[in-house]
Design an enzyme around this catalytic site. Structure first.
Site, PDB file in Angstrom:
ATOM      1  N   ASP A 236       0.871  -1.173   0.000  1.00 55.31           N
ATOM      2  CA  ASP A 236       0.000   0.000   0.000  1.00 55.31           C
ATOM      3  C   ASP A 236       0.916   1.234   0.000  1.00 55.31           C
ATOM      4  O   ASP A 236       2.117   1.123   0.276  1.00 55.31           O
ATOM      5  CB  ASP A 236      -0.858  -0.047   1.274  1.00 55.31           C
ATOM      6  CG  ASP A 236      -1.564   1.265   1.537  1.00 55.31           C
ATOM      7  OD1 ASP A 236      -2.233   1.762   0.614  1.00 55.31           O
ATOM      8  OD2 ASP A 236      -1.442   1.792   2.660  1.00 55.31           O
TER       9      ASP A 236
ATOM     10  N   ASP B 250      -0.222   5.121   0.891  1.00 57.88           N
ATOM     11  CA  ASP B 250      -0.486   6.136   1.927  1.00 57.88           C
ATOM     12  C   ASP B 250      -0.510   5.506   3.311  1.00 57.88           C
ATOM     13  O   ASP B 250      -1.294   4.586   3.567  1.00 57.88           O
ATOM     14  CB  ASP B 250      -1.820   6.829   1.639  1.00 57.88           C
ATOM     15  CG  ASP B 250      -1.762   7.589   0.324  1.00 57.88           C
ATOM     16  OD1 ASP B 250      -0.837   8.403   0.172  1.00 57.88           O
ATOM     17  OD2 ASP B 250      -2.610   7.340  -0.552  1.00 57.88           O
TER      18      ASP B 250
END
Ligand code: XBP
Ligand code: MG
Length: 235
Positions: A9, A11
């Site tokens: 991922d 953020d």
């Protein structure tokens, strides 16, 4: 099944971009448009329940500015605000103030050196990923990630598993041959929904969320190396 690929991922996982990048960029876009909307840290923490910038603006309007939603040009307004937000975000990244989270650069380097394939699965816009790679992660080769799944490439954002399924398809691997690294409950749900064993590195905005089903829940990735990932991976 052997660990063939790690899917990150963006953020909150690679850098603390929600707090230091996205939130100020949304506020700058509202200010520039002459709107009195201000997302403070507490409110933003709540708005993060909805992933995706355009989706988050719409969610905010539903909750706090419902009359705006009745405007005939609301879709175009949201799209324009979001384009401005992306420009502010990229500018913010180019200032170079957002560091990678602890352990991220070493782990990615070590995985690449061992021939583990690397990918990204994020709801953020592709421009934002490019900016992060060019600034925060400039210590890494620009082509570190073989597959980048980002933004509107799938219509349903996390917690839907679609972005992870898209990345698996590009890698031509089953979920069981991969390991996902996530910082949020929404991201964990998305990865588990695509049957990918998932490690959680809790970020400043996801403390207190519940991470049932994670392989492990860590404060960050400092000291995490490929050998440890293989120990966690169900194999
Ligand atoms: C990140 C997000 C993104 C950003 C905004 O979630 O929710 O929506 O906040 O990005 P994840 P855009 O870490 O699970 O990928 O404004 O570019 O949509
Ligand atoms: Mg995240």
């Amino acid at each position: 099944m052997n660990l063939e690929a790690v899917i990150f991922d963006v953020d909150g996982t690679l850098a603390d971009t929600e707090r230091d990048g996205h939130r100020p960029a949304f506020n700058a876009a509202f200010r520039q448009a002459g709107l009195p909307w201000v997302w403070d840290e507490r409110l933003y923490g709540e708005l993060l329940a909805v992933t995706g910038g355009k989706e988050r603006i719409r969610h905010y309007l539903e909750r706090f500015q419902p009359t705006w939603l009745a405007r005939p040009d609301i879709d175009a307004t949201i799209a324009e605000l979001h384009r401005a937000k992306t420009r502010h975000y990229v500018e913010l990244m180019n200032r170079g103030d957002i560091p990678p989270r602890p352990g991220v650069v070493d782990l990615i380097r070590e995985l690449a050196a061992e021939g583990v394939r690397l990918a990204v699965a994020t709801t953020t816009s592709p421009e934002n990923v490019d900016a992060l790679l060019a600034t925060t992660l400039r210590a890494l080769p620009a082509d570190s990630f073989e597959v980048i799944g980002a933004g509107d490439i799938v219509p349903a954002k996390k917690p839907a598993p679609d972005i992870y399924r898209w990345v698996l398809q590009q890698l031509d691997l089953p979920g069981a041959a991969c390991l996902a690294v996530e910082d949020s409950a929404n991201g964990l749900r998305a990865a588990l929904g695509a049957a990918i064993p998932t490690l959680v590195t809790v970020s400043s905005t996801t403390r207190g969320e519940s991470f049932d089903g994670a392989l492990a829940v860590l404060p960050n990735l400092a000291g995490v190396n490929p050998a440890r990932l293989r120990q966690w991976h169900p194999g």
